[in-house]
Design an enzyme around this catalytic site. Structure first.
Site, PDB file in Angstrom:
ATOM      1  N   GLY C  27      34.738  45.597  32.904  1.00 20.87           N
ATOM      2  CA  GLY C  27      33.838  44.468  32.919  1.00 20.87           C
ATOM      3  C   GLY C  27      32.880  44.553  31.759  1.00 20.87           C
ATOM      4  N   ASN C  28      32.218  43.461  31.499  1.00 21.25           N
ATOM      5  CA  ASN C  28      31.252  43.432  30.412  1.00 21.25           C
ATOM      6  C   ASN C  28      30.319  42.259  30.611  1.00 21.25           C
ATOM      7  OD1 ASN C  28      32.934  41.163  29.090  1.00 21.25           O
ATOM      8  ND2 ASN C  28      34.350  42.909  29.068  1.00 21.25           N
ATOM      9  N   SER C  44      32.875  48.623  24.060  1.00 21.74           N
ATOM     10  CA  SER C  44      34.193  48.664  24.702  1.00 21.74           C
ATOM     11  C   SER C  44      34.464  50.022  25.344  1.00 21.74           C
ATOM     12  CB  SER C  44      35.269  48.374  23.644  1.00 21.74           C
ATOM     13  OG  SER C  44      36.549  48.382  24.230  1.00 21.74           O
ATOM     14  N   GLY C  45      34.910  49.993  26.597  1.00 18.33           N
ATOM     15  CA  GLY C  45      35.470  51.190  27.230  1.00 18.33           C
ATOM     16  C   GLY C  45      34.512  52.352  27.411  1.00 18.33           C
ATOM     17  N   SER C  73      32.755  45.099  23.168  1.00 19.72           N
ATOM     18  CA  SER C  73      33.768  44.837  24.190  1.00 19.72           C
ATOM     19  C   SER C  73      34.986  44.153  23.587  1.00 19.72           C
ATOM     20  CB  SER C  73      33.162  43.925  25.260  1.00 19.72           C
ATOM     21  OG  SER C  73      34.189  43.357  26.032  1.00 19.72           O
ATOM     22  N   SER C  74      36.170  44.527  24.054  1.00 17.08           N
ATOM     23  CA  SER C  74      37.397  43.898  23.551  1.00 17.08           C
ATOM     24  C   SER C  74      37.419  42.397  23.874  1.00 17.08           C
ATOM     25  CB  SER C  74      38.624  44.589  24.152  1.00 17.08           C
ATOM     26  OG  SER C  74      38.578  44.545  25.557  1.00 17.08           O
ATOM     27  N   ASP C  75      36.578  41.960  24.797  1.00 15.46           N
ATOM     28  CA  ASP C  75      36.528  40.536  25.146  1.00 15.46           C
ATOM     29  C   ASP C  75      35.456  39.776  24.379  1.00 15.46           C
ATOM     30  OD1 ASP C  75      38.575  40.671  27.181  1.00 15.46           O
ATOM     31  OD2 ASP C  75      37.133  41.750  28.407  1.00 15.46           O
ATOM     32  N   HIS C  94      32.213  39.187  32.516  1.00 13.96           N
ATOM     33  CA  HIS C  94      33.631  39.274  32.870  1.00 13.96           C
ATOM     34  C   HIS C  94      33.824  40.510  33.736  1.00 13.96           C
ATOM     35  CE1 HIS C  94      37.902  39.378  32.861  1.00 13.96           C
ATOM     36  NE2 HIS C  94      37.981  40.441  32.096  1.00 13.96           N
ATOM     37  N   HIS C  96      36.825  42.367  36.818  1.00 16.59           N
ATOM     38  CA  HIS C  96      38.073  42.289  37.574  1.00 16.59           C
ATOM     39  C   HIS C  96      37.739  42.476  39.057  1.00 16.59           C
ATOM     40  CE1 HIS C  96      41.149  42.970  34.152  1.00 16.59           C
ATOM     41  NE2 HIS C  96      39.965  42.779  33.600  1.00 16.59           N
ATOM     42  N   ASP C 119      25.690  26.197  47.398  1.00 15.37           N
ATOM     43  CA  ASP C 119      24.353  26.602  46.946  1.00 15.37           C
ATOM     44  C   ASP C 119      24.352  27.021  45.480  1.00 15.37           C
ATOM     45  OD1 ASP C 119      22.897  26.146  49.274  1.00 15.37           O
ATOM     46  OD2 ASP C 119      23.214  28.168  50.070  1.00 15.37           O
ATOM     47  N   HIS C 168      44.550  36.994  35.398  1.00 15.25           N
ATOM     48  CA  HIS C 168      43.623  37.886  34.713  1.00 15.25           C
ATOM     49  C   HIS C 168      42.404  38.169  35.611  1.00 15.25           C
ATOM     50  CE1 HIS C 168      41.562  39.955  31.664  1.00 15.25           C
ATOM     51  NE2 HIS C 168      40.922  38.955  31.096  1.00 15.25           N
ATOM     52  N   TYR C 226      14.116  24.824  47.698  1.00 16.84           N
ATOM     53  CA  TYR C 226      14.417  26.185  48.156  1.00 16.84           C
ATOM     54  C   TYR C 226      13.545  27.161  47.381  1.00 16.84           C
ATOM     55  CZ  TYR C 226      17.074  30.388  49.292  1.00 16.84           C
ATOM     56  OH  TYR C 226      17.450  31.646  49.722  1.00 16.84           O
TER      57      TYR C 226
END
Lengths: 230, 230, 230, 230
Positions: C27-28, C44-45, C73-75, C94, C96, C119, C168, C226
């Protein structure tokens, strides 16, 4: 002897309960020193909270116990077969982690439904067949390994570092003991997601091959670019 | 009196919330001293975080409260029936652990789909029938035991140390209180895996008998070789 | 440079494992300074338990790495596309996360079945199509963004701050990095509840539009009431 | 004013995240002092980890804010209606706990499949209908209460201390705020078990009435014998 390997195998074993893959003593990790031809494995049936690095058992590739006062894992003969047949693997894990075991009990290979899978496993994770009565009688644990090897005919075990043994549970492997545990964690996660995926869409198909290629290769191919340069 | 047994029964009770088998006070563990003919059980409706070893209640096998100021578990009469009928069991557990209770609510016996099950339970775990109105009126908790015993006609309770009571929940037992809790943990785990297994393969069949024999016997048979020599 | 933004992006990244959305480094999170035209993203990683605020990488909106010694990040190219196309978003996530990823693997948009969804998200959360082989070859991560943008034609990304990428996983966004993480947590929760909802009622329909309007508007409309006055 | 009640309502609110029923601020608990005709409720949209006993808001039964600087929960008007109509209840809880909310989203009453349910709820837990557009426009939160009251015509709210609001989520109540939270925990647990039960046996029927009577009455009837004498 092999103090560093024992410590890393011990640490890899201890990671299993931390990651929630283990109930009681239901699992074992080993790691191999390929130069010396010796591997180190967890003793059988010892509680994780009592386990110590010096409890690790040293075995040679003929199946002789070279060091250690405790009995090695009851699955040692399976590890031995895999180390002999898959010459690039450096560590092996067996668990009864619940989601992967459910696929094994269902007798189903794990399809590749997405990039989480493709980042680690290239194509589906196969389900090895049941042993015959003769194979069980002749050497249950050894033949568990034999049947896994049979299942991987034509497959690269480093491309698919996991298998599901029918009605039993998963084995994973990797470059070393820690990496094999990493793959066991990933397997459990995708086994969970893939069940949910099928519940949401019973007609779901595997991810497109192009996407599987891309994700496996960006992490494991010759031009991998995920992570930091090493 | 029975201080050691009280402490072990207390510890076994406290293991239930640690293992996630218990919400509020929904469970109880007992353990028996066969020589003295007395068993020790959790008091009724006491919060686990307020429970103390000295709160444990001592009962004889005629159902008389021999020691303890608190009321014993409301399920005491069920424990009593089981101790009288199953003479090898040393401890009993009742919980409403969610996955095992779901099978009980579904009114289904738990099939043996794999080695995790076969390592502990030899064959399917039966589901006991509902009590009749008359059985409820006459003595609900006592007759819960009676119906469990009826369910085990022809079965060895040490080979299948668990039962699901229809629309209610599981009872497990074992060589002592701690072992009965161990079996309750395993039951919950296989109840979860077996549901997932059926979702993945609605046509799934039990594990081959040869595999069930192998796994039960390598842990519990005369030539058991799992774990360390004792 | 951008020390405050780096700290908030670091904190937002660290919230992912705390909320159970992340396994390993899957994730990132990024956050943008719109005035300076720079965004900050996770490297990344890198393991979350080794991550430090100063590891965050600074990028400009042409895709140049402006600061930071680690690879982003690779994304990153996906984040870049989204920042360029969606000019009101201040942070992107992002993951998973397992339940949202299961919907993505199933290739299904997430319907609005209740007020928990309404909401935060106004209408269903779309599922973006697979990339073509050409789009993968030409620039996988960039085109992942392009396809998300295509999916949002006619949709206000601030009304539906999430997307599922087929086979994905999810991307979410928000007013800043922390808000984007908040939306990722909500998405995972409704993805879980909506699967359970469908299992309970395969013929379930989305919540009435009147109810969706009411809940989205009482939190996000011009007359929102709210929470506390600000 | 009402310091003791504020403290108990604060404690009951804090129990929600500890029991895993709450994500972010998605829930509220109130408690009433029937003699004074005042109730105490959580403020709207305040994080649980910043909440303090003195933040609790005091309301009268005409809907006036009697004390407290923060806005009361946006669901206050629902609590008010319930306190006015159900004169024996002393506390109310609203959550979006995932399993109970899934039943609400599915638009289904929760059947009584076992004794866990019957120990607390006498018969099925109803699902209240959607509000009409007119009811939403006229007063959404007030009419949420009105529709719950309509749903309980002919039912004793102390025998069934919970309701599912369609496409929304559960409300529970009890003798006081802590007891209402207890019922919310039980509701979530049986909502989970009942889904699993239906997956295991799609043709499952409710538990026999004789068993429901027995379990509800042994805990709540005039001759209750569960727990310790008081």
């Amino acid at each position: 002897m092999l103090e560093e390997l024992k410590l890393s195998v011990y640490e890899a074993n201890m990671e299993l309960p931390r990651r929630g893959l283990i109930t009681y003593t239901w699992g074992n990790v080993s790691g191999i020193d390929r130069e010396k031809g010796l591997f180190v494995i967890k003793p059988s049936g010892v509680d994780y909270d009592k386990l110590k690095p010096e409890d690790m058992v040293v075995m040679d590739l003929d199946g002789n116990q070279v060091e250690g006062e405790l009995n090695p894992s009851s699955d040692t003969a399976t590890h031995l077969e895999l180390y002999r047949a898959f010459d690039k693997i450096g560590g092996i894990v067996h668990t009864h982690s619940p989601m992967a075991t459910s696929w094994a009990q269902a007798g189903r290979a794990l399809p590749c439904y997405g990039t989480t899978h493709a980042d680690y496993f290239y194509g589906e994770i196969p389900c090895a067949r049941n042993l015959t009565q003769e194979e069980i009688d002749e050497g249950y644990e050894k033949n568990t390994g034999t049947v896994i090897i049979e299942t991987f005919q034509g497959l690269d075990p480093m491309h698919v570092p996991a298998v599901l043994c029918k009605n039993h549970g998963p084995f994973t492997w990797g470059t070393d003991a820690a990496n094999a545990v990493h793959n066991a964690v990933v397997l459990e996660e995708i086994a969970k997601m893939n069940l949910m995926t099928e519940l949401l869409n019973p007609a779901v198909k595997p991810a497109p091959q192009s996407m599987q290629d891309k994700h496996f290769m960006r992490k494991h191919g010759p031009d991998a670019y995920y992570g930091q340069k090493k």
